[in-house]
Design a protein around this motif. Structure first.
Motif, PDB file in Angstrom:
ATOM      1  N   UNK A 155       0.809  -1.205   0.000  1.00 27.90           N
ATOM      2  CA  UNK A 155       0.000   0.000   0.000  1.00 27.90           C
ATOM      3  C   UNK A 155       0.847   1.261   0.000  1.00 27.90           C
ATOM      4  N   UNK A 156       0.403   2.267  -0.758  1.00 23.97           N
ATOM      5  CA  UNK A 156       1.079   3.548  -0.779  1.00 23.97           C
ATOM      6  C   UNK A 156       0.360   4.575   0.086  1.00 23.97           C
ATOM      7  N   UNK A 157      -0.867   4.274   0.460  1.00 22.09           N
ATOM      8  CA  UNK A 157      -1.644   5.175   1.299  1.00 22.09           C
ATOM      9  C   UNK A 157      -1.442   4.818   2.762  1.00 22.09           C
ATOM     10  N   UNK A 158      -1.259   5.833   3.591  1.00 28.93           N
ATOM     11  CA  UNK A 158      -1.063   5.617   5.022  1.00 28.93           C
ATOM     12  C   UNK A 158      -2.306   6.082   5.762  1.00 28.93           C
ATOM     13  N   UNK A 159      -2.721   5.287   6.771  1.00 31.66           N
ATOM     14  CA  UNK A 159      -3.942   5.597   7.495  1.00 31.66           C
ATOM     15  C   UNK A 159      -3.701   5.528   8.997  1.00 31.66           C
ATOM     16  N   UNK A 160      -4.246   6.486   9.718  1.00 27.96           N
ATOM     17  CA  UNK A 160      -4.066   6.522  11.160  1.00 27.96           C
ATOM     18  C   UNK A 160      -5.054   5.624  11.890  1.00 27.96           C
ATOM     19  N   UNK A 161      -6.190   5.332  11.257  1.00 23.45           N
ATOM     20  CA  UNK A 161      -7.258   4.588  11.920  1.00 23.45           C
ATOM     21  C   UNK A 161      -8.205   4.023  10.875  1.00 23.45           C
ATOM     22  N   UNK A 162      -9.158   3.215  11.337  1.00 22.43           N
ATOM     23  CA  UNK A 162     -10.180   2.686  10.428  1.00 22.43           C
ATOM     24  C   UNK A 162     -11.057   3.812   9.910  1.00 22.43           C
ATOM     25  N   UNK A 163     -11.371   4.764  10.753  1.00 22.20           N
ATOM     26  CA  UNK A 163     -12.172   5.904  10.304  1.00 22.20           C
ATOM     27  C   UNK A 163     -11.443   6.693   9.226  1.00 22.20           C
ATOM     28  N   UNK A 164     -10.136   6.829   9.357  1.00 20.75           N
ATOM     29  CA  UNK A 164      -9.336   7.527   8.353  1.00 20.75           C
ATOM     30  C   UNK A 164      -9.338   6.763   7.032  1.00 20.75           C
ATOM     31  N   UNK A 165      -9.222   5.434   7.111  1.00 17.67           N
ATOM     32  CA  UNK A 165      -9.293   4.605   5.910  1.00 17.67           C
ATOM     33  C   UNK A 165     -10.666   4.754   5.249  1.00 17.67           C
ATOM     34  N   UNK A 166     -11.719   4.740   6.028  1.00 15.61           N
ATOM     35  CA  UNK A 166     -13.071   4.885   5.500  1.00 15.61           C
ATOM     36  C   UNK A 166     -13.240   6.225   4.792  1.00 15.61           C
ATOM     37  N   UNK A 167     -12.727   7.281   5.403  1.00 18.16           N
ATOM     38  CA  UNK A 167     -12.799   8.608   4.783  1.00 18.16           C
ATOM     39  C   UNK A 167     -12.037   8.627   3.466  1.00 18.16           C
ATOM     40  N   UNK A 168     -10.913   7.922   3.416  1.00 27.74           N
ATOM     41  CA  UNK A 168     -10.126   7.842   2.194  1.00 27.74           C
ATOM     42  C   UNK A 168     -10.911   7.153   1.075  1.00 27.74           C
ATOM     43  N   UNK A 169     -11.608   6.071   1.434  1.00 28.90           N
ATOM     44  CA  UNK A 169     -12.445   5.371   0.454  1.00 28.90           C
ATOM     45  C   UNK A 169     -13.557   6.288  -0.042  1.00 28.90           C
ATOM     46  N   UNK A 170     -14.200   7.003   0.875  1.00 25.31           N
ATOM     47  CA  UNK A 170     -15.293   7.890   0.490  1.00 25.31           C
ATOM     48  C   UNK A 170     -14.810   9.035  -0.395  1.00 25.31           C
ATOM     49  N   UNK A 171     -13.553   9.449  -0.252  1.00 22.01           N
ATOM     50  CA  UNK A 171     -12.985  10.493  -1.113  1.00 22.01           C
ATOM     51  C   UNK A 171     -12.669   9.977  -2.511  1.00 22.01           C
ATOM     52  N   UNK A 172     -12.660   8.654  -2.669  1.00 21.23           N
ATOM     53  CA  UNK A 172     -12.326   8.081  -3.964  1.00 21.23           C
ATOM     54  C   UNK A 172     -10.861   7.738  -4.132  1.00 21.23           C
ATOM     55  N   UNK A 173     -10.103   7.708  -3.021  1.00 21.72           N
ATOM     56  CA  UNK A 173      -8.672   7.427  -3.113  1.00 21.72           C
ATOM     57  C   UNK A 173      -8.373   6.017  -3.601  1.00 21.72           C
ATOM     58  N   UNK A 174      -9.343   5.117  -3.493  1.00 26.04           N
ATOM     59  CA  UNK A 174      -9.129   3.732  -3.908  1.00 26.04           C
ATOM     60  C   UNK A 174      -9.774   3.412  -5.256  1.00 26.04           C
ATOM     61  N   UNK A 175     -10.143   4.465  -5.976  1.00 20.61           N
ATOM     62  CA  UNK A 175     -10.648   4.231  -7.329  1.00 20.61           C
ATOM     63  C   UNK A 175     -12.156   4.272  -7.397  1.00 20.61           C
TER      64      UNK A 175
END
Length: 286
Positions: free
Chosen positions: A6-26
């Motif tokens: 993974x190239x994306x770094x996440x501090x927490x599950x909530x941070x990962x979820x926010x990243x997904x909602x932003x479209x960072x995972x495609x």
């Protein structure tokens, strides 16, 4: 193309979820929907033992991806399986119920980051056999992710007795923690307060169910702070935990749905190790 670490770094599950909602995972989660929702009640008791494992699963299907979340008995009502199908992943990721968010996040990531395309994942096939034979093979595979030195204190958050045996067979001192068990099969006391375990352990093995009860972030933070390895065995969140690989998580045994207890035929688990965390080396910091 196979995905790399993974190239994306996440501090927490909530941070990962926010990243997904932003479209960072495609793929846009607002354009994907849960086409299937399942509620599974299951129990297991091995012959000659007094321990009965009771499991309750919420499973969501998003296109070809499945996401699973094991919950406590009264955490959700089974009618939830009748409610969730047809909803967008984005809506489910914002649901107020933690297990719903976890199952949706797992289903989404299993679709866009499938284990079969992960270059760092090693496939291990559980053999055809009885539930006990397959459980022992799985737990030995988990234990193979690290080398336990004699006397090393291994925190086990989420107790399964074959894994207790595997830790001890490698020379470790097991520090078991579980909400639903008082003693291991050999009589060792099981504590409920994981803070005691996290403060003493030289390394920690945790179940993916820590995602469904909200304790995963606390475990991740504690092991990061103490710079000790965290190994996760995950049916719950099998596609979520690898997103923290090398960023607090040293290794993962990821077992996607359908889980091993639902079949006697060979089924895969996917073993991940962070870069620099060699097979059988528990002494490398996560």
């Amino acid at each position: 193309m196979p995905t790399t670490t993974q190239s994306l770094s996440h501090t927490s599950v909530a941070d990962l979820t926010a990243s997904v909602l932003r479209g960072d995972y495609g793929d846009d989660p607002a354009q994907l929907h849960a086409v299937g929702a399942f509620w599974v009640r299951q129990s297991t008791q091995f012959p000659g033992t007094d321990t009965k494992y009771r499991n309750y699963y919420l499973v969501l299907r998003v296109e070809s991806g499945f996401g699973g979340c094991c919950v406590e008995r009264d955490q959700l009502d089974s009618v939830i399986a009748e409610e969730l199908s047809g909803r967008s992943v984005a809506e489910l990721l914002r649901d107020e119920r933690t297990p719903v968010r976890i199952a949706a996040l797992d289903a989404y990531l299993s679709l866009v980051r499938p284990h079969r395309e992960a270059a760092q994942a090693q496939v291990f096939m559980l053999p055809h056999g009885t539930p006990l034979q397959r459980a022992k093979a799985r737990d030995q595979a988990i234990a193979s992710l690290l080398r336990i030195e004699p006397g090393m204190r291994v925190g086990l958050i989420g107790v399964v007795n074959p894994l207790v045996d595997a830790i001890r067979a490698h020379g470790g001192i097991c520090l078991p923690c579980d909400f639903n068990m008082q003693r291991t099969a050999d009589g060792t006391e099981v504590v409920k307060d994981m803070a005691l375990v996290l403060a003493q352990a030289d390394l920690v093995i945790a179940t993916g169910m820590t995602l469904s009860n909200g304790s995963f972030d606390e475990i991740l933070s504690a092991t990061r702070l103490r710079n000790i390895p965290l190994i996760v065995y995950a049916q719950t969140g099998s596609a979520i935990v690898p997103r923290f690989l090398g960023d607090g998580v040293a290794a993962v045994s990821a077992e996607p749905f359908p889980f091993s207890q639902f079949s006697a035929d060979p089924t895969p688990i996917h073993l991940y190790r962070a870069e620099g965390f060699a097979a059988g080396d528990a002494r490398v910091a996560a």
